[in-house]
Motif scaffolding. Structure first.
Motif, PDB file in Angstrom:
ATOM      1  N   ASP A   1       0.814  -1.217   0.000  1.00  0.00           N
ATOM      2  CA  ASP A   1       0.000   0.000   0.000  1.00  0.00           C
ATOM      3  C   ASP A   1       0.849   1.269   0.000  1.00  0.00           C
ATOM      4  O   ASP A   1       0.324   2.365  -0.194  1.00  0.00           O
ATOM      5  N   HIS A   2       2.150   1.130   0.200  1.00  0.00           N
ATOM      6  CA  HIS A   2       3.054   2.285   0.176  1.00  0.00           C
ATOM      7  C   HIS A   2       3.893   2.364  -1.092  1.00  0.00           C
ATOM      8  O   HIS A   2       4.394   3.439  -1.416  1.00  0.00           O
ATOM      9  N   VAL A   3       4.057   1.245  -1.773  1.00  0.00           N
ATOM     10  CA  VAL A   3       4.954   1.245  -2.939  1.00  0.00           C
ATOM     11  C   VAL A   3       4.301   0.726  -4.213  1.00  0.00           C
ATOM     12  O   VAL A   3       4.961   0.617  -5.248  1.00  0.00           O
ATOM     13  N   GLY A   4       3.022   0.401  -4.177  1.00  0.00           N
ATOM     14  CA  GLY A   4       2.368  -0.247  -5.308  1.00  0.00           C
ATOM     15  C   GLY A   4       2.438   0.520  -6.617  1.00  0.00           C
ATOM     16  O   GLY A   4       2.426  -0.073  -7.693  1.00  0.00           O
TER      17      GLY A   4
ATOM     18  N   PHE B   1      13.115  -7.914   0.613  1.00  0.00           N
ATOM     19  CA  PHE B   1      12.290  -9.112   0.454  1.00  0.00           C
ATOM     20  C   PHE B   1      10.828  -8.756   0.219  1.00  0.00           C
ATOM     21  O   PHE B   1      10.107  -9.476  -0.483  1.00  0.00           O
ATOM     22  N   TRP B   2      10.379  -7.617   0.761  1.00  0.00           N
ATOM     23  CA  TRP B   2       9.001  -7.171   0.508  1.00  0.00           C
ATOM     24  C   TRP B   2       8.846  -6.702  -0.942  1.00  0.00           C
ATOM     25  O   TRP B   2       7.813  -6.939  -1.574  1.00  0.00           O
ATOM     26  N   ILE B   3       9.864  -6.034  -1.464  1.00  0.00           N
ATOM     27  CA  ILE B   3       9.798  -5.587  -2.866  1.00  0.00           C
ATOM     28  C   ILE B   3       9.735  -6.795  -3.797  1.00  0.00           C
ATOM     29  O   ILE B   3       8.954  -6.818  -4.758  1.00  0.00           O
ATOM     30  N   GLN B   4      10.538  -7.803  -3.498  1.00  0.00           N
ATOM     31  CA  GLN B   4      10.541  -9.001  -4.328  1.00  0.00           C
ATOM     32  C   GLN B   4       9.199  -9.738  -4.267  1.00  0.00           C
ATOM     33  O   GLN B   4       8.841 -10.465  -5.199  1.00  0.00           O
ATOM     34  N   ALA B   5       8.453  -9.530  -3.199  1.00  0.00           N
ATOM     35  CA  ALA B   5       7.170 -10.223  -3.019  1.00  0.00           C
ATOM     36  C   ALA B   5       5.977  -9.393  -3.491  1.00  0.00           C
ATOM     37  O   ALA B   5       4.831  -9.796  -3.282  1.00  0.00           O
ATOM     38  N   LEU B   6       6.226  -8.249  -4.135  1.00  0.00           N
ATOM     39  CA  LEU B   6       5.112  -7.385  -4.543  1.00  0.00           C
ATOM     40  C   LEU B   6       4.085  -8.102  -5.427  1.00  0.00           C
ATOM     41  O   LEU B   6       2.872  -7.946  -5.206  1.00  0.00           O
ATOM     42  N   PRO B   7       4.489  -8.878  -6.430  1.00  0.00           N
ATOM     43  CA  PRO B   7       3.470  -9.568  -7.235  1.00  0.00           C
ATOM     44  C   PRO B   7       2.580 -10.480  -6.397  1.00  0.00           C
ATOM     45  O   PRO B   7       1.356 -10.534  -6.600  1.00  0.00           O
ATOM     46  N   GLN B   8       3.180 -11.184  -5.431  1.00  0.00           N
ATOM     47  CA  GLN B   8       2.390 -12.072  -4.571  1.00  0.00           C
ATOM     48  C   GLN B   8       1.477 -11.274  -3.646  1.00  0.00           C
ATOM     49  O   GLN B   8       0.336 -11.694  -3.375  1.00  0.00           O
ATOM     50  N   GLN B   9       1.979 -10.119  -3.138  1.00  0.00           N
ATOM     51  CA  GLN B   9       1.138  -9.280  -2.286  1.00  0.00           C
ATOM     52  C   GLN B   9      -0.103  -8.819  -3.046  1.00  0.00           C
ATOM     53  O   GLN B   9      -1.223  -8.876  -2.524  1.00  0.00           O
ATOM     54  N   ALA B  10       0.087  -8.369  -4.279  1.00  0.00           N
ATOM     55  CA  ALA B  10      -1.033  -7.890  -5.080  1.00  0.00           C
ATOM     56  C   ALA B  10      -2.030  -9.006  -5.336  1.00  0.00           C
ATOM     57  O   ALA B  10      -3.255  -8.815  -5.229  1.00  0.00           O
ATOM     58  N   GLN B  11      -1.535 -10.168  -5.652  1.00  0.00           N
ATOM     59  CA  GLN B  11      -2.410 -11.307  -5.917  1.00  0.00           C
ATOM     60  C   GLN B  11      -3.194 -11.684  -4.663  1.00  0.00           C
ATOM     61  O   GLN B  11      -4.388 -11.988  -4.722  1.00  0.00           O
ATOM     62  N   MET B  12      -2.523 -11.637  -3.528  1.00  0.00           N
ATOM     63  CA  MET B  12      -3.161 -12.018  -2.270  1.00  0.00           C
ATOM     64  C   MET B  12      -4.337 -11.099  -1.940  1.00  0.00           C
ATOM     65  O   MET B  12      -5.362 -11.541  -1.425  1.00  0.00           O
ATOM     66  N   PHE B  13      -4.189  -9.805  -2.260  1.00  0.00           N
ATOM     67  CA  PHE B  13      -5.246  -8.843  -1.965  1.00  0.00           C
ATOM     68  C   PHE B  13      -6.226  -8.674  -3.127  1.00  0.00           C
ATOM     69  O   PHE B  13      -7.111  -7.813  -3.078  1.00  0.00           O
ATOM     70  N   GLY B  14      -6.058  -9.468  -4.180  1.00  0.00           N
ATOM     71  CA  GLY B  14      -6.963  -9.384  -5.318  1.00  0.00           C
ATOM     72  C   GLY B  14      -6.825  -8.095  -6.104  1.00  0.00           C
ATOM     73  O   GLY B  14      -7.783  -7.622  -6.719  1.00  0.00           O
ATOM     74  N   LEU B  15      -5.607  -7.529  -6.115  1.00  0.00           N
ATOM     75  CA  LEU B  15      -5.359  -6.271  -6.814  1.00  0.00           C
ATOM     76  C   LEU B  15      -4.687  -6.534  -8.163  1.00  0.00           C
ATOM     77  O   LEU B  15      -4.146  -7.619  -8.389  1.00  0.00           O
ATOM     78  N   PRO B  16      -4.713  -5.562  -9.067  1.00  0.00           N
ATOM     79  CA  PRO B  16      -4.014  -5.726 -10.347  1.00  0.00           C
ATOM     80  C   PRO B  16      -2.528  -5.994 -10.119  1.00  0.00           C
ATOM     81  O   PRO B  16      -1.980  -5.641  -9.071  1.00  0.00           O
TER      82      PRO B  16
END
Length: 213
Positions: free
Chosen positions: A60-63, A85-100
């Protein structure tokens, strides 16, 4: 320095624009998404985007970082490398929250704390404030008595530490040992919700208020 806050995404995250009054050059702090809204505010201010500053790497801060950086050819500064490690996981974070889909990126400059960043003719101090995430940083403009604190502390609350590599003791230490000593008069823009001051939180915040006795 002129500041403007643009709440973005369903998380109502405070994306903040810092504009140097002398040069109209601006930094975008934590562009979490809703890029067109951020751009509209930049245009309304007459701001010239110069760089992106990141407090930490939660979605929610770097999307919107990669898209905004590409659009304006902006360098990215921050956070501390502990959040890679959070930056590397951005695609998974978006998928988890149902975001583009959200694109990964590599900051042009990792921050460690103790150094400074600039916006036009304005200089901000960088403080490493782990706890919410291991690589969280805070930006402070001493003369204007203003801090951009991300999700370290809020008006009446503090950041969560139940995410991977969060640490409650580190978070409390970051607030009490690194932020509060900056002075009660420092006003801060949190990652979510209304502004406050360190002095107000020292008196009233149930998680970090000064002990009475």
């Amino acid at each position: 320095m002129i500041t403007a806050t643009v709440p973005v995404t369903a998380f109502q995250q405070n994306c903040t624009i810092l504009m140097c009054e002398a040069t109209h050059r601006a930094a975008i702090v934590d562009p979490g998404g809703d890029i067109e809204r951020i751009i509209a505010k930049l245009d309304a201010m007459g701001a010239k985007p110069e760089k992106i500053l990141l407090t930490h790497a939660h979605l929610d801060h770097v999307g919107g970082t990669a898209e905004l950086a590409k659009r304006y050819q902006l360098p990215i500064e921050g956070p501390h490398k502990g959040d890679n490690f959070w930056i590397q996981a951005l695609p998974q974070q978006a998928q988890m929250f149902g975001l583009p889909p959200v694109e990964m990126f590599t900051p042009d400059r990792w921050l460690t704390g103790g150094e400074q960043v600039t916006v036009g003719d304005v200089t901000l101090d960088v403080i490493h404030t782990p706890g919410h995430t291991p690589g969280h940083v805070v930006f402070v403009q001493p003369e204007q008595k203003l801090a951009l604190v991300g999700d370290v502390i809020f008006n009446g609350s503090i950041g969560r530490t139940d995410f991977p590599q969060g640490n409650h003791a580190d978070l409390i230490s970051s607030i009490r040992d690194k932020l509060f000593p900056l002075g009660d008069e420092i006003e801060f823009v949190p990652g979510h919700g209304p502004r406050s001051t360190f002095g107000h939180e020292r008196k009233t915040n149930p998680f970090v208020a000064d002990k009475r006795g």
